[in-house]
Design an enzyme around this catalytic site. Structure first.
Site, PDB file in Angstrom:
ATOM      1  N   LYS A  22       0.434  -1.381   0.307  1.00  0.00           N
ATOM      2  CA  LYS A  22       0.041  -0.107   0.150  1.00  0.00           C
ATOM      3  C   LYS A  22       0.273   1.557   0.107  1.00  0.00           C
ATOM      4  CE  LYS A  22      -1.274   2.020   4.289  1.00  0.00           C
ATOM      5  NZ  LYS A  22      -1.272   3.333   4.377  1.00  0.00           N
ATOM      6  N   CYS A 116      -4.566   7.737   9.691  1.00  0.00           N
ATOM      7  CA  CYS A 116      -4.786   7.109  10.745  1.00  0.00           C
ATOM      8  C   CYS A 116      -4.255   8.640  12.276  1.00  0.00           C
ATOM      9  CB  CYS A 116      -3.203   6.491  10.892  1.00  0.00           C
ATOM     10  SG  CYS A 116      -4.310   5.030  10.299  1.00  0.00           S
ATOM     11  N   ARG A 121       1.852  14.725  13.071  1.00  0.00           N
ATOM     12  CA  ARG A 121       1.766  14.631  11.513  1.00  0.00           C
ATOM     13  C   ARG A 121       1.535  15.934  11.064  1.00  0.00           C
ATOM     14  NH1 ARG A 121      -0.421   9.135   9.921  1.00  0.00           N
ATOM     15  NH2 ARG A 121       1.089   8.766   8.701  1.00  0.00           N
ATOM     16  N   ASP A 304       5.006   0.723  12.080  1.00  0.00           N
ATOM     17  CA  ASP A 304       3.829   0.097  11.503  1.00  0.00           C
ATOM     18  C   ASP A 304       3.887  -1.656  11.832  1.00  0.00           C
ATOM     19  OD1 ASP A 304       3.064   2.587  10.638  1.00  0.00           O
ATOM     20  OD2 ASP A 304       3.539   1.685   8.278  1.00  0.00           O
ATOM     21  N   ARG A 395      -8.511   0.304   5.303  1.00  0.00           N
ATOM     22  CA  ARG A 395      -7.656   0.527   4.979  1.00  0.00           C
ATOM     23  C   ARG A 395      -6.361   0.475   4.331  1.00  0.00           C
ATOM     24  NH1 ARG A 395      -5.676   4.765   8.310  1.00  0.00           N
ATOM     25  NH2 ARG A 395      -4.462   4.920   6.385  1.00  0.00           N
TER      26      ARG A 395
HETATM   27  C1  UD1 Z   1       4.402   7.035   6.113  1.00  0.00           C
HETATM   28  C2  UD1 Z   1       3.666   6.061   5.420  1.00  0.00           C
HETATM   29  C3  UD1 Z   1       3.155   5.108   7.749  1.00  0.00           C
HETATM   30  C4  UD1 Z   1       4.269   4.894   8.295  1.00  0.00           C
HETATM   31  C5  UD1 Z   1       5.281   6.640   8.534  1.00  0.00           C
HETATM   32  C6  UD1 Z   1       6.383   6.078   9.699  1.00  0.00           C
HETATM   33  C7  UD1 Z   1       3.120   6.097   3.816  1.00  0.00           C
HETATM   34  C8  UD1 Z   1       1.451   6.525   3.353  1.00  0.00           C
HETATM   35  N1  UD1 Z   1       2.778   6.101   5.298  1.00  0.00           N
HETATM   36  O1  UD1 Z   1       4.369   7.933   6.582  1.00  0.00           O
HETATM   37  O2  UD1 Z   1       2.158   4.172   7.490  1.00  0.00           O
HETATM   38  O3  UD1 Z   1       4.605   5.324   9.749  1.00  0.00           O
HETATM   39  O4  UD1 Z   1       5.400   6.628   6.660  1.00  0.00           O
HETATM   40  O5  UD1 Z   1       7.706   4.989   8.652  1.00  0.00           O
HETATM   41  O6  UD1 Z   1       3.918   5.674   3.300  1.00  0.00           O
HETATM   42  N2  UD1 Z   1       6.730  14.758  10.623  1.00  0.00           N
HETATM   43  C9  UD1 Z   1       7.447  16.382  10.557  1.00  0.00           C
HETATM   44  N3  UD1 Z   1       6.907  17.051   9.572  1.00  0.00           N
HETATM   45  C10 UD1 Z   1       6.446  16.562   9.043  1.00  0.00           C
HETATM   46  C11 UD1 Z   1       6.507  15.601   8.412  1.00  0.00           C
HETATM   47  C12 UD1 Z   1       6.665  14.541   9.033  1.00  0.00           C
HETATM   48  O7  UD1 Z   1       7.460  16.447  11.949  1.00  0.00           O
HETATM   49  O8  UD1 Z   1       6.628  17.824   7.927  1.00  0.00           O
HETATM   50  C13 UD1 Z   1       6.793  13.947  11.513  1.00  0.00           C
HETATM   51  C14 UD1 Z   1       5.430  12.982  11.892  1.00  0.00           C
HETATM   52  O9  UD1 Z   1       4.791  13.827  12.725  1.00  0.00           O
HETATM   53  C15 UD1 Z   1       6.431  11.360  12.535  1.00  0.00           C
HETATM   54  C16 UD1 Z   1       7.012  11.799  11.567  1.00  0.00           C
HETATM   55  O10 UD1 Z   1       8.169  12.942  10.860  1.00  0.00           O
HETATM   56  O11 UD1 Z   1       6.185  12.230  13.700  1.00  0.00           O
HETATM   57  C17 UD1 Z   1       7.485  10.639  10.507  1.00  0.00           C
HETATM   58  O12 UD1 Z   1       6.646  10.938   9.715  1.00  0.00           O
HETATM   59  P1  UD1 Z   1       6.736  10.166   8.132  1.00  0.00           P
HETATM   60  O13 UD1 Z   1       8.080   9.407   7.415  1.00  0.00           O
HETATM   61  O14 UD1 Z   1       6.975  11.504   7.599  1.00  0.00           O
HETATM   62  O15 UD1 Z   1       5.310   9.351   7.991  1.00  0.00           O
HETATM   63  P2  UD1 Z   1       4.826   9.611   6.738  1.00  0.00           P
HETATM   64  O16 UD1 Z   1       5.284   9.581   5.881  1.00  0.00           O
HETATM   65  O17 UD1 Z   1       2.946  10.495   7.154  1.00  0.00           O
END
Ligand code: UD1
Length: 419
Positions: A22, A116, A121, A304, A395
């Protein structure tokens, strides 16, 4: 409203085939709009999140045919550059359309995402990256609005290796003249799959899977055909299920390298693991030992898989400690596991688990992986577990109850009457 009824105590046996990922499919679908040529994607799982991304692409003007696990995407008619709140609220990954739209059209407006509820985030790292490339980004109520100003390849240092920010910035940089160097990039396998897909379309990207990604700007992308990598989280979920039911399961169609953190931790607890090219066998044990887990960016232990491992450790004698380093609020399954008799203490990002027996109870999936964790807890518990809020599970897991049934689990999906 549907619920799952799980009767615990059955050993899982047999083999299960793992679907396409996914989290690889979603950014690749977003990136498909960067070419006006036809894109054929194979091994796309049939999930609610994928349907939401299809609707999002269609709302922009793409034409999409879905035939089982294959999508045929024609983005030659895209005429809108705005992703509405009704779509963005349903799935955080809709934010990936921002990088793709900015990259191809130099303009995008995307509502702030939902998904989620596992922490705040924010999008700050994505936005800083777009700005550094030369896009003007403004905050409108509920929306990010972006326009190309003086877009050029540049050096960008991410504050933390965010998966989504790495993918979004990669897409926004594909057409940027010159070279973009993305440092402190996330190294997840899904990013490598996105790189491979973009390169098949004609992009020039190297380094995904390492912490520095180089993107040399190109002028156009063509259509292509691509098969999505197999889902390491789905594979890990079935592996843990095999271990905790003391079963014997071949998990097929996997990329072993991506499963190393899960293989290592299951091995530490005492599960027997055999690997063959593209498949892994998990044989359960009678005497497991407790272990400690820290979630980390890839190649560390994936956040995850944290909830699923917690279910297992709740049934493993001794004291285990889990530290959640990625998300600040990813222990919502704890409250539900406690309903089943789990002994878990939470101190900030740390969960201390005293292993024992679990008993079936009525529980609610608070997010996608929490839902998977509750199925696993139910498979290992005494008596019946009833799991509600299956929308979260739908999902990210395709027909999961049928696949557990095929392995010998006593699990049924039922429609209850709404009050
Ligand atoms: C992706 C995955 C999700 C997984 C996560 C971490 C997808 C669709 N989803 O989510 O299943 O749990 O990676 O492996 O691929 N953060 C910030 N600022 C930002 C962006 C992120 O502070 O601009 C923080 C987030 O709040 C979080 C951390 O960085 O605490 C990691 O998030 P991120 O790696 O961005 O996760 P996703 O890409 O949302």
């Amino acid at each position: 409203m549907d619920i799952l009824r799980v009767m615990g105590g059955h050993r899982l046996k047999g083999s299960v085939n793992i679907n396409g990922s996914k989290n690889a499919a979603l950014p690749i679908m977003a990136a498909s709009l960067m070419s006006s040529g036809e894109v054929i994607l194979n091994d796309v799982p049939e999930l609610e999140d994928i349907s939401v991304m299809i609707r999002a692409l269609e709302s922009l003007g793409a034409h999409i045919k879905r035939e089982g696990h294959t999508l045929i995407i024609d983005s030659s008619h895209i005429h809108r550059f705005q992703v509405d709140e009704s779509i963005a609220r349903r799935m955080r990954a809709s934010n990936l359309l921002m990088g793709a739209l900015l990259g191809r059209f130099g303009q995008a407006r995307v509502a702030y995402p939902g998904g989620c509820a596992i922490g705040s985030r924010p999008m700050d790292i994505h936005i800083k990256g777009f700005q550094r490339l030369g896009y003007d980004i403004s905050d409108l109520p509920g929306y990010m609005d972006g326009r190309a100003n003086q877009v050029n390849g540049r050096e960008i240092m991410l504050d933390i290796p965010s998966v989504g920010a790495t993918e979004n910035i990669m897409m926004a940089a594909v057409f940027a003249p010159g070279q973009t160097l993305l440092r402190n990039a996330a190294r997840e396998p899904e990013i490598v799959d996105l790189q491979n897909f973009l390169n098949r379309m004609g992009a020039r990207i190297r380094g995904a899977g390492l912490d520095c990604i180089r993107i040399d700007g190109v002028k156009t992308l063509r259509g292509t055909e691509h098969s999505v990598i197999s889902d390491r989280i789905e594979a890990g979920t079935f592996m843990v299920a095999a271990a905790l039911t003391r079963g014997d399961v071949w998990v097929e169609n996997v990329i072993l390298e991506h499963l190393q953190p899960v293989i290592a931790k299951l091995g530490e607890t005492g599960a027997e693991i055999m690997t063959r090219p593209g498949r892994v066998r998990v044989i359960g044990n009678r005497n497991y030992s407790a272990t400690d887990i820290k979630t980390m960016p890839y190649p560390g232990f994936p956040t995850d898989m944290q909830a699923q491992m917690m279910s297992f450790l709740c049934m493993t004698p001794g004291t285990s400690v889990i530290v959640e380093n990625i998300f600040e609020n990813r222990f919502m399954h704890v409250q539900e596991l406690r309903r089943m008799g789990a002994e878990i203490k939470i101190e900030g990002r740390v969960a201390i688990i005293s292993g024992g027996k679990l008993k079936g109870a009525a529980v609610e999936a608070s997010d996608l992986r929490a839902g998977a964790a509750l199925i696993l807890a139910g498979l290992g518990a005494e008596g019946e577990t009833r799991i509600s809020r299956l929308d979260h599970l739908d999902r990210g897991y395709e027909r999961i109850h049928e696949r557990f049934q095929a392995l010998g689990a006593d699990i049924v999906r039922e429609r209850t009457v709404d009050n």
